[in-house]
Enzyme design. Structure first.
Site, short mmCIF file in Angstrom:
data_model
loop_
_atom_site.label_atom_id
_atom_site.label_comp_id
_atom_site.label_asym_id
_atom_site.label_seq_id
_atom_site.Cartn_x
_atom_site.Cartn_y
_atom_site.Cartn_z
N ASP A 83 0.40 -4.35 -3.35
CA ASP A 83 -0.91 -4.13 -3.96
C ASP A 83 -1.55 -5.46 -4.33
O ASP A 83 -0.87 -6.49 -4.43
CB ASP A 83 -0.76 -3.24 -5.21
CG ASP A 83 -2.06 -2.51 -5.58
OD1 ASP A 83 -3.10 -2.79 -4.96
OD2 ASP A 83 -2.00 -1.65 -6.48
N GLU A 105 -1.65 3.71 -9.09
CA GLU A 105 -0.98 2.46 -8.70
C GLU A 105 0.27 2.24 -9.56
O GLU A 105 1.33 1.88 -9.06
CB GLU A 105 -1.95 1.28 -8.87
CG GLU A 105 -3.08 1.29 -7.86
CD GLU A 105 -4.14 0.24 -8.11
OE1 GLU A 105 -4.88 -0.06 -7.18
OE2 GLU A 105 -4.25 -0.28 -9.23
C1 5RP Z 1 -7.66 -1.28 -7.84
C2 5RP Z 1 -6.90 -2.53 -8.14
C3 5RP Z 1 -6.98 -3.63 -7.13
O1 5RP Z 1 -5.70 -4.02 -6.78
C4 5RP Z 1 -7.69 -4.80 -7.75
O2 5RP Z 1 -8.94 -4.34 -8.23
C5 5RP Z 1 -7.88 -5.92 -6.74
O3 5RP Z 1 -8.82 -5.53 -5.78
P1 5RP Z 1 -9.31 -6.49 -4.63
O4 5RP Z 1 -8.16 -6.70 -3.72
O5 5RP Z 1 -10.46 -5.72 -4.00
O6 5RP Z 1 -9.79 -7.77 -5.26
O7 5RP Z 1 -6.24 -2.67 -9.14
O8 5RP Z 1 -7.58 -0.37 -8.92
#
Ligand code: 5RP
Length: 223
Positions: A83, A105
């Site tokens: 993630d 998540e």
């Molecule tokens: C979604 C999240 C994402 O991991 C976080 O916002 C990072 O996003 P991005 O890769 O678009 O910068 O926690 O709930």
């Protein structure tokens, strides 16, 4: 001078590096967001048996690529969860939830043996929450009550207008929290009645961070 022409190029590079480190076959937990989207597009290379998605958006994207998506209830444990993050520090504690997917998540991450976080270096911080507000998922009828408690903790909560999470709840983005002890604050906020979860990921931090910097990819472990 940077090796990369944009932040998106860094996100893509982090995703490419991650795919070389992830186990082939098996069932992978997949996060949510623009960085993970770059990774999802590369996942056919891993010939996964299936994936567990952390959001409806991720589920849709995986299915479009022909990757089978299974419910977490049908899976005992996961070898890995990958993630992005909104912020990450040297302990590999994170703030997540910019995409409002924090609760699922956190659940999927909790059953994974390895949490691989992929970020560009704009996400690397010395203290969580100074720049990025802390997302908190809240049961709608508890919104004002939770907001008052968050004010008593020193934060300035703002209702994220027009956003309903995949679980039917709302998000409060909390500004100006002094997050000196992320593990303690994660627990304190989770104990407020009406809070579903908050975006501090410190009780279960990442195991490795794959960080795209101006000079290339760095694989970082918790200090
Ligand atoms: C979604 C999240 C994402 O991991 C976080 O916002 C990072 O996003 P991005 O890769 O678009 O910068 O926690 O709930």
């Amino acid at each position: 001078m940077s090796l990369y022409s944009s932040q998106d190029a860094k996100k893509q590079a982090a995703a490419e590096a991650a795919v070389t480190q992830l186990p082939k076959g098996g069932i992978l937990g997949v996060g949510t967001g623009s960085t993970v989207n770059f990774l999802i597009d590369l996942l056919p290379q891993l010939q996964l048996e299936a994936a567990v998605a952390s959001s409806k958006a991720t589920e849709e994207r995986l299915k479009k690529l022909g990757i089978e998506v299974v419910e977490l209830n049908h899976v005992g444990s996961l070898d890995a969860y990958v993630d992005g993050a909104d912020e990450i520090d040297r302990h590999l504690h994170m703030i997540k939830g910019g995409g409002a997917a924090l609760t699922r998540e956190k659940i999927v991450a909790s059953v994974a043996r390895e949490f691989v976080c992929i970020v560009d270096d704009s996400k690397w911080v010395t203290q969580l929450g100074r720049e990025f507000p802390l997302p908190v998922e809240v049961i709608p009828m508890a919104r004002s009550a939770v907001a008052r408690k968050l004010v008593s903790l020193g934060g300035d909560p703002a209702y994220r207008e027009g956003v309903v999470t995949d679980n039917g709840n709302v998000i409060l983005d909390v500004y100006n929290l002094n997050i000196l002890n992320p593990i303690e604050l994660e627990q304190t906020i989770n104990n407020i009645p009406g809070v579903v979860t908050n975006g501090i990921f410190a009780l279960r931090p990442a195991n490795i961070a794959i960080v795209a910097t101006d000079h290339g990819i760095e694989v970082r472990h918790a200090e």
